[in-house]
Design an enzyme around this catalytic site. Structure first.
Site, PDB file in Angstrom:
ATOM      1  N   ALA A   9       0.851  -1.194   0.000  1.00  0.00           N
ATOM      2  CA  ALA A   9       0.000   0.000   0.000  1.00  0.00           C
ATOM      3  C   ALA A   9       0.879   1.234   0.000  1.00  0.00           C
ATOM      4  O   ALA A   9       2.111   1.146  -0.008  1.00  0.00           O
ATOM      5  CB  ALA A   9      -0.922  -0.002   1.213  1.00  0.00           C
ATOM      6  N   MET A  11       1.450   5.100   2.138  1.00  0.00           N
ATOM      7  CA  MET A  11       1.522   5.456   3.557  1.00  0.00           C
ATOM      8  C   MET A  11       0.115   5.604   4.158  1.00  0.00           C
ATOM      9  O   MET A  11      -0.829   5.976   3.466  1.00  0.00           O
ATOM     10  CB  MET A  11       2.279   6.768   3.731  1.00  0.00           C
ATOM     11  CG  MET A  11       3.745   6.700   3.309  1.00  0.00           C
ATOM     12  SD  MET A  11       4.753   5.654   4.373  1.00  0.00           S
ATOM     13  CE  MET A  11       4.724   6.598   5.897  1.00  0.00           C
ATOM     14  N   ALA A  13      -2.155   3.590   5.204  1.00  0.00           N
ATOM     15  CA  ALA A  13      -3.262   2.761   4.725  1.00  0.00           C
ATOM     16  C   ALA A  13      -3.707   1.737   5.765  1.00  0.00           C
ATOM     17  O   ALA A  13      -4.656   0.994   5.530  1.00  0.00           O
ATOM     18  CB  ALA A  13      -2.866   2.047   3.436  1.00  0.00           C
ATOM     19  N   GLY A  14      -3.009   1.672   6.888  1.00  0.00           N
ATOM     20  CA  GLY A  14      -3.390   0.741   7.948  1.00  0.00           C
ATOM     21  C   GLY A  14      -2.696  -0.609   7.874  1.00  0.00           C
ATOM     22  O   GLY A  14      -3.191  -1.593   8.431  1.00  0.00           O
ATOM     23  N   LYS A  15      -1.531  -0.666   7.224  1.00  0.00           N
ATOM     24  CA  LYS A  15      -0.822  -1.936   7.079  1.00  0.00           C
ATOM     25  C   LYS A  15      -0.426  -2.527   8.426  1.00  0.00           C
ATOM     26  O   LYS A  15      -0.619  -3.719   8.675  1.00  0.00           O
ATOM     27  CB  LYS A  15       0.424  -1.742   6.210  1.00  0.00           C
ATOM     28  CG  LYS A  15       0.146  -1.293   4.788  1.00  0.00           C
ATOM     29  CD  LYS A  15       1.416  -1.137   3.976  1.00  0.00           C
ATOM     30  CE  LYS A  15       2.365  -0.087   4.529  1.00  0.00           C
ATOM     31  NZ  LYS A  15       1.789   1.278   4.553  1.00  0.00           N
ATOM     32  N   GLU A  89       7.299  -3.309   7.312  1.00  0.00           N
ATOM     33  CA  GLU A  89       8.284  -2.517   6.571  1.00  0.00           C
ATOM     34  C   GLU A  89       9.078  -3.417   5.618  1.00  0.00           C
ATOM     35  O   GLU A  89      10.300  -3.306   5.480  1.00  0.00           O
ATOM     36  CB  GLU A  89       9.203  -1.771   7.539  1.00  0.00           C
ATOM     37  CG  GLU A  89       8.442  -0.821   8.451  1.00  0.00           C
ATOM     38  CD  GLU A  89       9.310  -0.176   9.514  1.00  0.00           C
ATOM     39  OE1 GLU A  89      10.408  -0.696   9.788  1.00  0.00           O
ATOM     40  OE2 GLU A  89       8.890   0.851  10.064  1.00  0.00           O
ATOM     41  N   ALA A  90       8.366  -4.310   4.954  1.00  0.00           N
ATOM     42  CA  ALA A  90       8.997  -5.313   4.095  1.00  0.00           C
ATOM     43  C   ALA A  90       9.701  -4.710   2.895  1.00  0.00           C
ATOM     44  O   ALA A  90      10.502  -5.388   2.242  1.00  0.00           O
ATOM     45  CB  ALA A  90       7.951  -6.331   3.633  1.00  0.00           C
ATOM     46  N   CYS A 182      -3.200   9.986  -5.479  1.00  0.00           N
ATOM     47  CA  CYS A 182      -3.435   9.248  -6.720  1.00  0.00           C
ATOM     48  C   CYS A 182      -2.314   9.615  -7.698  1.00  0.00           C
ATOM     49  O   CYS A 182      -1.562  10.568  -7.480  1.00  0.00           O
ATOM     50  CB  CYS A 182      -4.792   9.590  -7.316  1.00  0.00           C
ATOM     51  SG  CYS A 182      -4.948  11.302  -7.892  1.00  0.00           S
TER      52      CYS A 182
END
Length: 204
Positions: A9, A11, A13-15, A89-90, A182
């Protein structure tokens, strides 16, 4: 069959929230999870942890360049059965580390759930994200929206002065802020296209 997953995602975005919730679901059922987070911008003595904007947090192992994640997970699994591995943080993973995580799924039969950014503020793929997009078994987009309401797929970096950075190091830790946009509004903020509206937030 265990799989390697990549949840990507922009920044905010709720990861991390999704990661911590998924880990909680495992632990609530009596299963053990192993969490990793990038240690690149943390001091050597700092304890690794993952936190979310909604207040969830958990201790985590740290990974850095050169770490053999397959061996670390294999040793941990040998001493305590691990039911799922989570990596926050992959995008900071090295390509070889992504392959090591794939081996965890293939050879240790432990599912690996990676969460991270796809691209940096200049629209370029991170090395870890590029490798995950290439070899992960399942790709899952975590969506958030731009200021205009469309799906955000890009991110801009704002310096301490509030201006959009259009050049610089891929990763900078300081007073910078990141905003998800976007593609259209990202191009406008980066000076790649003429603005079509006056909704901009950044000083020019």
């Amino acid at each position: 069959m265990a799989k390697l997953y990549f949840h990507y995602a922009t920044m905010n975005a709720g990861k991390s929230t999704m990661l911590l919730q998924a880990s909680f679901n495992y632990r609530e059922r009596g299963m053990h999870t192993l969490l990793f987070v990038a240690g690149h911008y943390r001091k050597e003595s700092d304890l690794g942890y993952i936190s979310s904007r909604v207040g969830l947090e958990s201790d985590a192992e740290m990974f850095r360049d050169g770490d053999d994640l397959f061996e670390r997970i294999r040793e941990h699994h040998a001493s305590k059965t691990t039911h799922c591995v989570f990596v926050d943080e992959a995008q900071f993973l090295e390509e070889e580390q992504v392959w090591q995580l794939a081996r965890v799924a293939d050879r240790l039969h432990i599912p690996v759930m990676c969460y991270g950014l796809r691209t940096d503020f200049q629209g370029n793929l991170f090395s870890g994200s590029q490798a995950l997009l290439a070899i992960a078994d399942e790709l899952r987009e975590v969506r958030t929206i731009c200021r205009c309401g469309r799906k955000a797929t890009m991110v801009v970096r704002l310096g301490a002065d509030g201006k959009v950075a259009r050049a610089g190091e891929q990763v900078v830790i300081g007073k910078e802020a990141y905003v998800s946009l976007c593609r259209q509004h990202w191009e406008e903020e980066m000076g790649r296209a003429q603005p079509e509206d006056l909704v901009g937030f950044a000083k020019r």
